[in-house]
Design a protein around this motif. Structure first.
Motif, PDB file in Angstrom:
ATOM      1  N   ASN A  39      27.629 -23.743  28.229  1.00  0.00           N
ATOM      2  CA  ASN A  39      27.290 -25.116  28.640  1.00  0.00           C
ATOM      3  C   ASN A  39      27.650 -25.365  30.098  1.00  0.00           C
ATOM      4  O   ASN A  39      28.048 -26.470  30.481  1.00  0.00           O
ATOM      5  CB  ASN A  39      27.977 -26.153  27.743  1.00  0.00           C
ATOM      6  CG  ASN A  39      27.580 -26.017  26.292  1.00  0.00           C
ATOM      7  OD1 ASN A  39      26.421 -25.802  25.987  1.00  0.00           O
ATOM      8  ND2 ASN A  39      28.571 -26.099  25.392  1.00  0.00           N
ATOM      9  N   PHE A  54      28.496 -32.558  29.432  1.00  0.00           N
ATOM     10  CA  PHE A  54      29.703 -31.778  29.210  1.00  0.00           C
ATOM     11  C   PHE A  54      30.619 -31.947  30.417  1.00  0.00           C
ATOM     12  O   PHE A  54      30.158 -32.250  31.525  1.00  0.00           O
ATOM     13  CB  PHE A  54      29.368 -30.295  28.995  1.00  0.00           C
ATOM     14  CG  PHE A  54      28.544 -30.033  27.771  1.00  0.00           C
ATOM     15  CD1 PHE A  54      29.160 -29.755  26.569  1.00  0.00           C
ATOM     16  CD2 PHE A  54      27.140 -30.058  27.820  1.00  0.00           C
ATOM     17  CE1 PHE A  54      28.405 -29.514  25.446  1.00  0.00           C
ATOM     18  CE2 PHE A  54      26.398 -29.827  26.692  1.00  0.00           C
ATOM     19  CZ  PHE A  54      27.037 -29.557  25.504  1.00  0.00           C
ATOM     20  N   ASP A  70      33.467 -29.008  27.718  1.00  0.00           N
ATOM     21  CA  ASP A  70      33.488 -29.742  26.431  1.00  0.00           C
ATOM     22  C   ASP A  70      32.493 -30.909  26.454  1.00  0.00           C
ATOM     23  O   ASP A  70      32.223 -31.502  27.510  1.00  0.00           O
ATOM     24  CB  ASP A  70      34.897 -30.261  26.156  1.00  0.00           C
ATOM     25  CG  ASP A  70      35.919 -29.122  26.045  1.00  0.00           C
ATOM     26  OD1 ASP A  70      35.547 -28.086  25.473  1.00  0.00           O
ATOM     27  OD2 ASP A  70      37.064 -29.317  26.500  1.00  0.00           O
ATOM     28  N   ASP A  71      32.005 -31.276  25.262  1.00  0.00           N
ATOM     29  CA  ASP A  71      31.024 -32.380  25.134  1.00  0.00           C
ATOM     30  C   ASP A  71      31.654 -33.711  25.522  1.00  0.00           C
ATOM     31  O   ASP A  71      32.791 -34.005  25.184  1.00  0.00           O
ATOM     32  CB  ASP A  71      30.509 -32.465  23.697  1.00  0.00           C
ATOM     33  CG  ASP A  71      29.557 -33.611  23.509  1.00  0.00           C
ATOM     34  OD1 ASP A  71      28.614 -33.756  24.285  1.00  0.00           O
ATOM     35  OD2 ASP A  71      29.764 -34.417  22.536  1.00  0.00           O
ATOM     36  N   ASN A  73      31.822 -37.636  24.994  1.00  0.00           N
ATOM     37  CA  ASN A  73      31.517 -38.656  23.971  1.00  0.00           C
ATOM     38  C   ASN A  73      31.096 -39.950  24.678  1.00  0.00           C
ATOM     39  O   ASN A  73      31.904 -40.799  25.010  1.00  0.00           O
ATOM     40  CB  ASN A  73      32.731 -38.888  23.083  1.00  0.00           C
ATOM     41  CG  ASN A  73      32.415 -39.825  21.934  1.00  0.00           C
ATOM     42  OD1 ASN A  73      31.271 -40.214  21.736  1.00  0.00           O
ATOM     43  ND2 ASN A  73      33.432 -40.181  21.173  1.00  0.00           N
ATOM     44  N   THR A  92      25.845 -37.059  20.423  1.00  0.00           N
ATOM     45  CA  THR A  92      25.259 -35.757  20.071  1.00  0.00           C
ATOM     46  C   THR A  92      25.814 -34.708  21.023  1.00  0.00           C
ATOM     47  O   THR A  92      26.490 -35.026  22.011  1.00  0.00           O
ATOM     48  CB  THR A  92      23.733 -35.806  20.177  1.00  0.00           C
ATOM     49  OG1 THR A  92      23.363 -36.105  21.534  1.00  0.00           O
ATOM     50  CG2 THR A  92      23.143 -36.862  19.236  1.00  0.00           C
ATOM     51  N   GLU A  93      25.514 -33.480  20.751  1.00  0.00           N
ATOM     52  CA  GLU A  93      25.963 -32.373  21.600  1.00  0.00           C
ATOM     53  C   GLU A  93      25.257 -32.465  22.944  1.00  0.00           C
ATOM     54  O   GLU A  93      24.070 -32.211  23.048  1.00  0.00           O
ATOM     55  CB  GLU A  93      25.644 -31.030  20.931  1.00  0.00           C
ATOM     56  CG  GLU A  93      26.224 -29.808  21.649  1.00  0.00           C
ATOM     57  CD  GLU A  93      27.714 -29.669  21.416  1.00  0.00           C
ATOM     58  OE1 GLU A  93      28.378 -28.945  22.137  1.00  0.00           O
ATOM     59  OE2 GLU A  93      28.229 -30.307  20.463  1.00  0.00           O
TER      60      GLU A  93
END
Length: 778
Positions: A39, A54, A70-71, A73, A92-93
């Motif tokens: 990512n 991310f 990391d995703d 939020n 979602t991702e």
């Protein structure tokens, strides 16, 4: 690994690692100096950048090979994302999206959106969903974005299912508020208070309500009809009052039986009820029928549910049904009558108690209904018989059946009621007769009469008549004999009587104005014509009783006719007496004086009429004609004197003819005088024959069974005046001479020599008449 083959092997691994690094940095124009985690992407060959959505711990770009992307939020705080009201953010991702919150739905139909501007969410009414979200009798209440389930009053949530309501039994739990005069009955969600058996709601309250208060059923008050004086009736109502004082609801059945028995005793042993006049009888029967209907309806409410039939020793039958209002039809009846009606008709509009349907049939009621009048549908009958119908004579052929229901408003029913009445007689119908379904109709004065409006005959068979009615009352089957008016006969009567009156008036003027014929016999003829003139005038003007009720006017007309016609026959008898004095005692003296003639001619009929009216005044007047009533032999107050007069005159005429025969056989008879006496005798006999024959048919006219008799009487009655005018005026030479003299005076001419001579001879005759008054009648 440190062997001869270690070098090449190590080189192979290094080449593989470099190849991998070259693939990772293939996106950049230059090879990346460090490996980038998932990512992320290489930046300038020396750093890594996390993909959109991310982030690494160090930030968006990092050089530490141990970092990871990391995703982010976007839906969590602090987040710039605003989905708007009634919407939720879904992470979602690597991204996010907005959806309507539970209990809401998008108007646009797009289930996901990105921001507030795309938000079209609105509340969903879950209470409209099928199947229902709230079960059983629970009530769904919609809220903003949700709903709640509630139980109606009297229900509560079931412990097994918080959305399902079950009934609360207020009666067993003691939560009801029923009065102690009622019994609690549990219903789904509530309860009702029912009156105990033998009780009824207090005035203004209804049964089977939560606030019902009841009182014990009492015997209705019932007193004698005002203005009716009868010992039998008073004794009956004394028994009724005793029943009222001793009444208990538990004794309702016995009280009904006792009441029916008391009514039978009253009608069977009517005593002085039979002596009441017709109007009083009909007031009494109207009062009895309405009172029985009210009392039986009330007592039936105190009886247990079910059917009940009672037949008394005198064949009076009572049948009733008491039950909760049902659906469809109900049949009630016994051997006298049967009734079919809808339960909806029987039930009272504002009562919720048991419904009562009953019928009482009595044969003994006939005694009080004798000669009751019938109100006719004149227009319908006129179309049927093609002539006016003035009245009808009715005969009761069935028991009188009185209907009583819980519903007291029975003047106009929503559906018709069918009846089947048993006939106690099987009549053979004659012309102008028919069987009709009639009911007893009460008027504003408490009186009553039969009527047919709203009832019609459906058929006949097996000894019964089927009827239908749009209202309820007391019913019976009648045989009606219609009095159909004959227009030709009415015209003959009116024109003929007018002619007779004109002729009688000419006779009266002649007897008053023609001097040459004045004498005792002329006096008799004058008063005979006066009596016939007055009687015929009254007959023409008032003989018909159009109203059907015998009132003062009708009785007065009957009294005057009785007097005038008796007086006419008395004067006719006096002519026989005068003839006796003239022929039999011609050489022994004169006839009766004028004073005695008037006393006998007017006094004797006055005494007869006075005694008749004093002894039985109700004998004057009938339903159809203002004449003497046939009941009780009252007609003999006219027939008796007339028969005596006719027989007396006949005897006198026989003696007169016998004496004339003897005088004609004498050696030297006075032929001239005897011929005149013979002429007078013949005219008197002819007069007696015409008047006597007229009234032979006249007596039959007032109860006609044949059109022939009616026509004969009308013709003879019309010829009476004309016959007397011809007999005593036109056939009399002196009268004709006076008529000729009057005609000349009217024409303005002088008397001829013949007229003068006639006048002179008339004067000479008058002188002779003055000297010999005993011969003046000739």
């Amino acid at each position: 690994m440190g062997g001869p083959h270690g070098g090449p092997f190590l080189l192979f691994h290094v080449l593989c690692f470099l190849l991998t690094l070259s693939e990772v940095g293939s996106q950049n124009s230059k090879a990346c100096a460090l490996p980038c985690p998932p990512n992320s992407s290489c930046v300038n060959g020396a750093a890594c950048r996390c993909a959109p959505g991310f982030i690494s711990f160090s930030g968006e770009i990092f050089t530490d090979p141990l970092e990871s992307c990391d995703d982010i939020n976007e839906c969590g705080p602090p987040s710039p994302v605003d989905c708007g009201s009634s919407a939720d953010c879904q992470n979602t991702e690597g991204g996010y999206y907005c959806t309507c919150s539970p209990g809401y739905e998008p108007v646009s139909g797009a289930m996901i959106f990105r921001n507030e501007s795309e938000n079209t969410c609105r509340d969903v009414d879950e209470c409209q969903h099928r199947p229902r979200v709230c079960k059983g009798r629970s009530v769904c209440i919609n809220t903003e974005g949700n709903y709640t389930c509630q139980c109606p009053p009297g229900l509560e949530f079931s412990p097994e299912d918080p959305r399902h309501c079950t009934d609360v039994d207020e009666c067993s739990s003691g939560q009801h508020q029923c009065h102690n005069s009622t019994v609690c009955f549990n219903t789904v969600g509530s309860y009702t208070c029912h009156c105990r058996e033998g009780w009824e709601p207090k005035h203004g309250l209804k049964n089977k309500q939560t606030d019902t208060i009841c009182k014990e059923i009492s015997f209705p008050a019932w007193t004698a009809p005002p203005g009716i004086k009868s010992r039998s009736l008073s004794a009956f109502f004394e028994r009724v009052q005793k029943m009222s004082r001793d009444f208990k609801p538990a004794m309702a059945k016995k009280s009904m039986q006792d009441l029916v028995g008391s009514v039978d005793d009253l009608l069977k042993n009517s005593g002085d009820l039979e002596s009441l006049d017709q109007s009083s009888k009909h007031v009494t029967v109207t009062h009895l029928l309405s009172g029985l209907e009210q009392i039986l309806r009330t007592l039936a409410k105190a009886m247990p549910k079910g059917s009940f039939t009672y037949r008394s020793l005198d064949n009076t039958e009572l049948s009733l049904v008491v039950q909760e209002q049902g659906k469809g039809n109900v049949t009630v009846g016994q051997s006298h009558a049967r009734m079919l009606l809808d339960w909806a008709v029987a039930a009272a509009a504002e009562e919720s108690g048991p419904t009562v349907v009953g019928i009482l049939s009595s044969q003994n009621m006939k005694k009080l209904l004798a000669n009751a009048s019938l109100k006719l549908d004149s227009e319908k009958l006129k179309e049927t018989y093609k002539s006016p119908v003035r009245g009808a004579k009715v005969t009761l052929l069935s028991a009188v059946s009185s209907v009583f229901l819980s519903n007291t408003n029975t003047e106009k029913l929503d559906s018709n009621v069918s009846f089947a009445f048993a006939l106690h007689e099987q009549p053979e119908l004659k012309p102008r007769q028919e069987l009709i379904c009639a009911f007893w109709k009460k008027d504003s004065n408490g009186n009553g009469s039969w009527a047919t409006t709203g009832c019609w005959k459906m058929g006949r068979g097996n000894g019964s008549i089927t009827c239908q009615c749009s209202h309820l009352s007391s019913f019976a089957i009648l045989m009606a004999h219609y009095d159909v008016e004959d227009p030709k006969l009415a015209l003959i009567t009116k024109v003929g009587l007018a002619l007779s009156l004109a002729c009688l008036l000419l006779c009266i003027l002649t007897f008053l104005l023609v001097r040459p014929i004045q004498g005792s016999r002329t006096t008799v003829h004058l008063h005979l014509c006066i009596c016939l003139f007055v009687g015929s005038a009254i007959f023409l003007a008032g003989i018909e009783n159009e109203g059907g009720e015998v009132g003062t006017r009708c009785r007065l007309v009957a009294v005057l006719l009785h007097y005038c016609f008796l007086a006419a026959f008395c004067w006719m008898s006096l002519e026989g007496v005068e003839l006796y004095f003239l022929v039999v005692r011609v050489f022994q003296g004169q006839g009766l004086r004028k004073l005695w003639l008037c006393l006998i001619g007017y006094g004797v009929p006055l005494i007869i009429v006075g005694i008749s009216a004093g002894a039985y005044s109700k004998g004057y007047g009938r339903e159809k004609f203002c004449w003497l009533n046939f009941e009780g032999g009252f007609l003999w107050s006219f027939v008796g004197p007339v028969t005596f007069i006719v027989l007396g005159n006949a005897i006198i005429f026989v003696i007169t003819v016998w004496k004339l025969t003897q005088k004609f056989s004498e050696i030297n008879p006075d032929i001239k005088k005897l011929k005149k006496a013979r002429v007078l005798t013949i005219t008197a006999i002819a007069q007696l024959f015409v008047l006597g024959c007229t009234w032979v048919f006249g007596l039959l006219l007032f109860d006609p069974e044949s059109w022939v008799l009616s026509y004969i009487f009308s013709i003879l009655n019309c010829l009476q005046g004309f016959f007397l005018f011809v007999l005593y005026c036109l056939l009399n030479k002196k009268v004709r001479e006076e008529y000729r003299k009057w005609a000349c005076m009217v024409a303005g001419n002088k008397y001829s020599e013949f007229a003068t001579t006639t006048s002179g001879s008339g004067s000479s005759h008058n002188q002779t008449q003055a000297l010999r008054p005993s011969e003046s009648g000739m």
